[in-house]
Design a protein around this motif. Structure first.
Motif, PDB file in Angstrom:
ATOM      1  N   GLU A 403       0.901  -1.346   0.024  1.00  9.80           N
ATOM      2  CA  GLU A 403      -0.085  -0.088  -0.086  1.00  9.80           C
ATOM      3  C   GLU A 403       0.858   1.226   0.174  1.00  9.80           C
ATOM      4  N   ALA A 404       1.951   1.201   0.705  1.00 10.10           N
ATOM      5  CA  ALA A 404       2.991   2.400   0.584  1.00 10.10           C
ATOM      6  C   ALA A 404       3.605   2.339  -0.757  1.00 10.10           C
ATOM      7  N   LEU A 405       3.772   1.552  -1.358  1.00 16.93           N
ATOM      8  CA  LEU A 405       4.462   1.543  -2.643  1.00 16.93           C
ATOM      9  C   LEU A 405       3.304   2.084  -3.625  1.00 16.93           C
ATOM     10  N   LEU A 406       2.059   1.670  -3.497  1.00 17.06           N
ATOM     11  CA  LEU A 406       1.041   2.231  -4.319  1.00 17.06           C
ATOM     12  C   LEU A 406       0.808   3.775  -4.268  1.00 17.06           C
ATOM     13  N   ALA A 407       0.895   3.942  -2.937  1.00 16.21           N
ATOM     14  CA  ALA A 407       0.587   5.522  -2.476  1.00 16.21           C
ATOM     15  C   ALA A 407       1.717   6.419  -2.812  1.00 16.21           C
ATOM     16  N   SER A 408       2.885   5.813  -2.969  1.00 18.06           N
ATOM     17  CA  SER A 408       4.022   6.646  -3.212  1.00 18.06           C
ATOM     18  C   SER A 408       4.262   7.173  -4.757  1.00 18.06           C
ATOM     19  N   GLY A 409       3.527   6.681  -5.641  1.00 15.87           N
ATOM     20  CA  GLY A 409       3.307   7.180  -7.038  1.00 15.87           C
ATOM     21  C   GLY A 409       4.478   6.860  -8.094  1.00 15.87           C
ATOM     22  N   ASN A 410       5.392   5.904  -7.412  1.00 17.13           N
ATOM     23  CA  ASN A 410       6.495   5.499  -8.093  1.00 17.13           C
ATOM     24  C   ASN A 410       6.317   4.241  -9.168  1.00 17.13           C
ATOM     25  N   VAL A 411       4.991   3.824  -8.846  1.00 18.65           N
ATOM     26  CA  VAL A 411       4.662   2.619  -9.953  1.00 18.65           C
ATOM     27  C   VAL A 411       3.709   3.388 -10.853  1.00 18.65           C
ATOM     28  N   VAL A 412       4.232   3.498 -12.133  1.00 20.89           N
ATOM     29  CA  VAL A 412       3.505   4.566 -13.039  1.00 20.89           C
ATOM     30  C   VAL A 412       3.046   3.736 -14.372  1.00 20.89           C
ATOM     31  N   LYS A 413       3.579   2.581 -14.562  1.00 17.98           N
ATOM     32  CA  LYS A 413       3.090   1.832 -15.742  1.00 17.98           C
ATOM     33  C   LYS A 413       1.861   0.944 -15.221  1.00 17.98           C
ATOM     34  N   SER A 414       0.890   1.129 -16.036  1.00 15.42           N
ATOM     35  CA  SER A 414      -0.257   0.585 -16.174  1.00 15.42           C
ATOM     36  C   SER A 414      -0.428  -0.757 -15.750  1.00 15.42           C
ATOM     37  N   ASP A 415       0.341  -1.749 -16.255  1.00 19.78           N
ATOM     38  CA  ASP A 415       0.323  -2.988 -16.218  1.00 19.78           C
ATOM     39  C   ASP A 415       0.956  -3.434 -14.735  1.00 19.78           C
ATOM     40  N   GLU A 416       1.891  -2.660 -14.277  1.00 20.39           N
ATOM     41  CA  GLU A 416       2.470  -2.585 -13.028  1.00 20.39           C
ATOM     42  C   GLU A 416       1.676  -2.375 -11.986  1.00 20.39           C
ATOM     43  N   ARG A 417       0.896  -1.262 -12.156  1.00 19.74           N
ATOM     44  CA  ARG A 417      -0.091  -0.659 -11.280  1.00 19.74           C
ATOM     45  C   ARG A 417      -1.220  -1.719 -11.099  1.00 19.74           C
ATOM     46  N   MET A 418      -1.587  -2.133 -12.037  1.00 14.12           N
ATOM     47  CA  MET A 418      -2.686  -3.100 -11.673  1.00 14.12           C
ATOM     48  C   MET A 418      -2.346  -4.365 -11.115  1.00 14.12           C
ATOM     49  N   ALA A 419      -1.033  -4.753 -11.339  1.00 13.51           N
ATOM     50  CA  ALA A 419      -0.698  -5.906 -10.584  1.00 13.51           C
ATOM     51  C   ALA A 419      -0.387  -5.767  -9.305  1.00 13.51           C
ATOM     52  N   LEU A 420       0.105  -4.549  -8.766  1.00 13.17           N
ATOM     53  CA  LEU A 420       0.197  -3.894  -7.569  1.00 13.17           C
ATOM     54  C   LEU A 420      -1.396  -4.200  -6.741  1.00 13.17           C
ATOM     55  N   GLU A 421      -2.319  -3.472  -7.702  1.00 15.32           N
ATOM     56  CA  GLU A 421      -3.700  -3.630  -7.034  1.00 15.32           C
ATOM     57  C   GLU A 421      -4.348  -4.837  -6.852  1.00 15.32           C
ATOM     58  N   TYR A 422      -3.940  -5.812  -7.629  1.00 16.71           N
ATOM     59  CA  TYR A 422      -4.344  -7.082  -7.668  1.00 16.71           C
ATOM     60  C   TYR A 422      -3.840  -7.832  -6.305  1.00 16.71           C
ATOM     61  N   ARG A 423      -2.627  -7.556  -5.940  1.00 11.61           N
ATOM     62  CA  ARG A 423      -1.940  -8.443  -4.944  1.00 11.61           C
ATOM     63  C   ARG A 423      -2.437  -7.784  -3.704  1.00 11.61           C
ATOM     64  N   ILE A 424      -2.606  -6.487  -3.632  1.00  9.54           N
ATOM     65  CA  ILE A 424      -3.295  -5.818  -2.503  1.00  9.54           C
ATOM     66  C   ILE A 424      -4.593  -6.496  -2.063  1.00  9.54           C
ATOM     67  N   GLY A 425      -5.348  -6.419  -3.398  1.00 12.06           N
ATOM     68  CA  GLY A 425      -6.929  -6.933  -3.045  1.00 12.06           C
ATOM     69  C   GLY A 425      -6.549  -8.281  -2.507  1.00 12.06           C
ATOM     70  N   MET A 426      -6.042  -9.025  -2.886  1.00  7.07           N
ATOM     71  CA  MET A 426      -5.884 -10.272  -2.553  1.00  7.07           C
ATOM     72  C   MET A 426      -5.236 -10.513  -0.975  1.00  7.07           C
ATOM     73  N   LYS A 427      -4.518  -9.744  -0.631  1.00  7.15           N
ATOM     74  CA  LYS A 427      -3.936  -9.757   0.836  1.00  7.15           C
ATOM     75  C   LYS A 427      -5.091  -9.420   1.693  1.00  7.15           C
ATOM     76  N   LYS A 428      -5.891  -8.273   1.296  1.00  6.64           N
ATOM     77  CA  LYS A 428      -7.032  -7.785   2.164  1.00  6.64           C
ATOM     78  C   LYS A 428      -8.038  -8.951   2.226  1.00  6.64           C
ATOM     79  N   ALA A 429      -8.226  -9.650   1.310  1.00  3.83           N
ATOM     80  CA  ALA A 429      -9.409 -10.563   1.298  1.00  3.83           C
ATOM     81  C   ALA A 429      -8.807 -11.992   2.113  1.00  3.83           C
TER      82      ALA A 429
END
Length: 434
Positions: A403-429
């Motif tokens: 979540e800190a990495l996502l909030a940092s704005g350092n992940v700018v490529k759309s595929d990498e951002r979506m991958a990060l969002e996916y694993r965050i969602g999985m860990k919350k679930a």
């Protein structure tokens, strides 16, 4: 038929003949690859008049041509008396106005009572791509050949296929944001960021299927005839006359199959199911809580319908449930190119859970239940070895770090951002299930 693996009254004449206007496109700060189905942000030329449900009717030149196509082929334009295409505001970020895009979908032009047809498409108007199977590359070759024939304006295009050009023009384009949201087009780095060995393995297997099909069928056929698989937009490789569709084009066509095709039962006596592209129905966006019903058969004289499962108000979006409304985000990120953030009913819920009280979409919970072996007979369980690999991969980083990495704005490529969002969602679930 099951889906594969969704106060302004406007007359048909007004919809077809209105002048197009330009709507400024808003810049998104999050991943925009196919965020909620077949949308993407609005194109220039959409109308600025809003419907009662907040939608904006699409009167762009391509939409007007598509409406004319429907009117010529669906029995006198009866669909356009009920629905059209429109854009709907979609929040893709925390709260900023810059995090709102306009998502194209199907909009109701009048009130439609429960039980009445919303959309009715004659089977003859649909594109039947053959029997259902686990391999999307075979129907993809059929679709790609027809698409290329239209795109190249070949004299050999059958009249029926030439007529479909106004429909083909509405499909997500080659390497558009919509298709780039699928793992089929992710970089190796983005695949690693998913922290899902199962999704990565299936994605690579699908790529191998595309490569084999291209070398076995597309390239030899294209070399035999200059009229087959011609792609004339400058995206083809040097040395191939700049006209032969590439393996990447077949990859895109395969994504069209997995993301837009519906599996439709054939005639009652046939006991078969076919893969069918159905104009207008395939433009409905996804909502796993949609009450609307898909019905019809892939047979001459058949009518393919979306029937209202609840009353619809003028201006409402007409959505259907992709994947039978039972698939998780492991499928959505591969097959459709977006992450399901929750159905219309579940998004407003507030829950107190172990992850800090945050809402967790059902599409993540479905995958989590498979991983931990919960959910009963309706949820397929993952083998013990695969379960261990998935959980170990997700444990490589903490939820807090992600979540800190996502909030940092350092992940700018759309595929990498979506991958990060996916694993965050999985860990919350998974945290909610503890």
């Amino acid at each position: 038929f099951p889906s594969h693996h969704e106060q302004l009254k406007v007359s048909t004449t007004e919809l077809s003949m209105a002048k197009s206007k330009t709507k400024k496109k808003k810049k998104a700060s999050s991943s925009t690859g196919g965020l909620k189905g077949f949308g993407g942000s609005s194109s220039s030329g959409s109308s600025k008049s809003t419907a009662g449900g907040g939608g904006i009717i699409d009167r762009s030149p391509s939409a007007l041509k598509f409406y004319d196509y429907l009117q010529r082929n669906d029995g006198g334009g009866s669909n356009l008396k009920r629905v059209g295409l429109g854009y709907f505001p979609l929040q893709i970020g925390p709260s900023s106005k810059d995090d709102i895009i306009q998502l194209r979908g199907v909009i109701a032009l009048r009130d439609i009572p429960k039980g009445e047809p919303i959309i009715e498409i004659p089977y003859e108007m649909a594109l039947d791509l053959g029997r259902e199977s686990a391999d999307p590359t075979l129907p993809a070759t059929v679709f790609l050949q027809k698409y290329c024939a239209w795109k190249s304006s070949s004299d050999s295009v059958p009249p029926g296929d030439k007529e479909r050009g106004d429909y083909f023009a509405m499909l997500p384009g080659y390497l558009s944001d919509d298709c780039l949201g699928s793992t089929d087009f992710f970089s190796e780095g983005a695949l690693d960021m998913l922290q899902s060995p199962g999704v990565v393995e299936e994605t690579k297997s699908r790529r191998e299927m595309v490569q084999a099909r291209y070398e076995r069928d597309v390239r030899p056929m294209a070399e035999m005839s200059s009229n087959l698989y011609r792609w004339e937009d400058g995206s083809c490789k040097e040395g191939e006359g700049d006209t032969i569709a590439t393996e990447s084009h077949l990859q895109w066509a395969s994504w069209i199959i997995t993301s837009r095709v519906l599996t439709v039962q054939g005639a009652p006596e046939s006991n078969t199911a076919n893969r069918v592209l159905i104009p207008l129905i395939d433009m409905c966006n996804h909502d796993r809580d949609s009450p609307h019903i898909l019905t019809g058969r892939a047979m001459p004289g058949g009518m393919l319908k979306v029937v209202a499962g609840a009353d619809i108000k003028t201006g409402d979006a007409v959505n259907i449930g992709y994947g039978g409304s039972v698939e998780g985000n492991d499928r959505f990120v591969q097959d459709y190119g977006f992450l399901d953030a929750g159905g219309s009913k579940e998004r407003g819920k507030k829950k107190t859970v172990d992850n800090g009280g945050e809402f967790v979409a059902e599409a993540y919970k479905i995958v989590a239940r498979k991983l931990v072996g919960r959910g009963g007979r309706s949820i397929a369980r993952v083998a013990a070895a695969a379960q261990e690999r998935e959980l170990d991969a997700l444990g490589a980083t903490s939820l807090e770090d992600d979540e800190a990495l996502l909030a940092s704005g350092n992940v700018v490529k759309s595929d990498e951002r979506m991958a990060l969002e996916y694993r965050i969602g999985m860990k919350k679930a998974l945290a909610e299930m503890k």
